[in-house]
Write a protein that holds these residues in place. Structure first.
Motif, PDB file in Angstrom:
ATOM      1  N   ARG A 134       0.663  -1.400   0.096  1.00 23.30           N
ATOM      2  CA  ARG A 134      -0.049  -0.143  -0.024  1.00 23.30           C
ATOM      3  C   ARG A 134       0.772   1.243  -0.023  1.00 23.30           C
ATOM      4  O   ARG A 134       0.441   2.174  -0.755  1.00 23.30           O
ATOM      5  N   GLN A 135       1.908   1.328   0.675  1.00 24.61           N
ATOM      6  CA  GLN A 135       2.890   2.209   0.827  1.00 24.61           C
ATOM      7  C   GLN A 135       3.605   2.675  -0.569  1.00 24.61           C
ATOM      8  O   GLN A 135       3.731   3.746  -0.987  1.00 24.61           O
ATOM      9  N   ASP A 138       0.947   3.742  -2.903  1.00 27.11           N
ATOM     10  CA  ASP A 138       0.446   5.215  -2.516  1.00 27.11           C
ATOM     11  C   ASP A 138       1.588   6.108  -3.022  1.00 27.11           C
ATOM     12  O   ASP A 138       1.190   7.355  -3.583  1.00 27.11           O
ATOM     13  N   HIS A 139       2.978   5.788  -3.074  1.00 30.35           N
ATOM     14  CA  HIS A 139       4.004   6.712  -3.392  1.00 30.35           C
ATOM     15  C   HIS A 139       4.357   6.766  -4.762  1.00 30.35           C
ATOM     16  O   HIS A 139       5.352   7.360  -5.294  1.00 30.35           O
ATOM     17  N   GLU A 143       2.774  -0.640  -9.188  1.00 29.89           N
ATOM     18  CA  GLU A 143       1.367  -0.600  -9.494  1.00 29.89           C
ATOM     19  C   GLU A 143       0.851  -1.834  -9.613  1.00 29.89           C
ATOM     20  O   GLU A 143       1.538  -2.879  -9.503  1.00 29.89           O
TER      21      GLU A 143
END
Length: 217
Positions: A134-135, A138-139, A143
């Motif tokens: 997720r980190q 998100d960054h 993908e």
């Protein structure tokens, strides 16, 4: 603090103690260790009490009686410490850790790797991997796409930003490896690779082959 017979400092744990040190007791009870707190009055510069270890009593043999490869174990520790330390600072600046680096490595090594395969390789829980992914997502470093043949599959790809960051992380590590191998006789690279492959659990040898990490060995 005054050090008396009933109040001295243990050189194993560094604590000021009133009676006996639990750390030294545990070690003294361990097979092969001869450790004792002993009063020393022959030299004024010495502490009132010190630990005496009889090195001849220290047993460096494993359970099967074979001598432990302490030199290789120690060298492996220092090599791994410096190898991972090269990238730690850069990861820290992004709020990442070594788990993020491992995920990036395998996603860059095998684009489109299923999440299930990554879980099997890293041997961590789904919750731990989900947090790291997720980190990274998100960054903008990784993908996630749905599998074409199996819509339940989640396939992982590094973005351009992720590949660039991975290349930066790998630069100093690659230089360290190449410099160490360059100092060895010719064709030592295969010997080093065989040694590392031999350290891997036999159950994971097939995974090494699928990732093309043992080609030519």
């Amino acid at each position: 603090m005054v050090i008396s017979r009933k109040n001295y400092r243990c050189r194993l744990c560094g604590l000021f103690l009133r009676r006996s040190c639990p750390t030294s007791k545990a070690l003294a009870n361990h097979k092969g260790w001869g450790i004792s707190h002993q009063r020393r009055s022959d030299r004024k510069t010495m502490a009132a009490y010190e630990i005496n270890v009889n090195k001849a009593d220290i047993n460096y043999a494993g359970p099967d009686g074979e001598a432990l490869p302490l030199d290789v174990m120690g060298l492996f520790f220092f090599a791994y410490r410096d190898f991972t330390g090269d990238a730690d600072a850069m990861l820290g600046h992004q709020g990442f850790g070594r788990a993020h680096h491992r995920v990036l490595y395998f996603v860059c090594l095998r684009p489109g790797m299923p999440v299930a395969d990554l879980l099997d390789i890293l041997k961590i829980t789904k919750q731990s991997l989900a947090r790291v992914l997720r980190q990274l997502i998100d960054h903008g470093y990784v993908e996630q796409k749905t599998g074409r043949s199996d819509r339940r599959q989640r396939l992982l790809f590094a973005t351009d930003k992720g590949r660039e960051f991975f290349a930066t992380l790998s630069a100093t590590q690659a230089s360290r490896i190449n410099a160490a191998i360059a100092s060895l006789p010719a064709d030592s690279r295969k010997t080093v690779a065989r040694f590392l492959a031999g350290m891997v659990d036999p159950a994971d040898r097939a995974t090494l082959e699928r990732l093309n990490l043992t080609i030519g060995l």
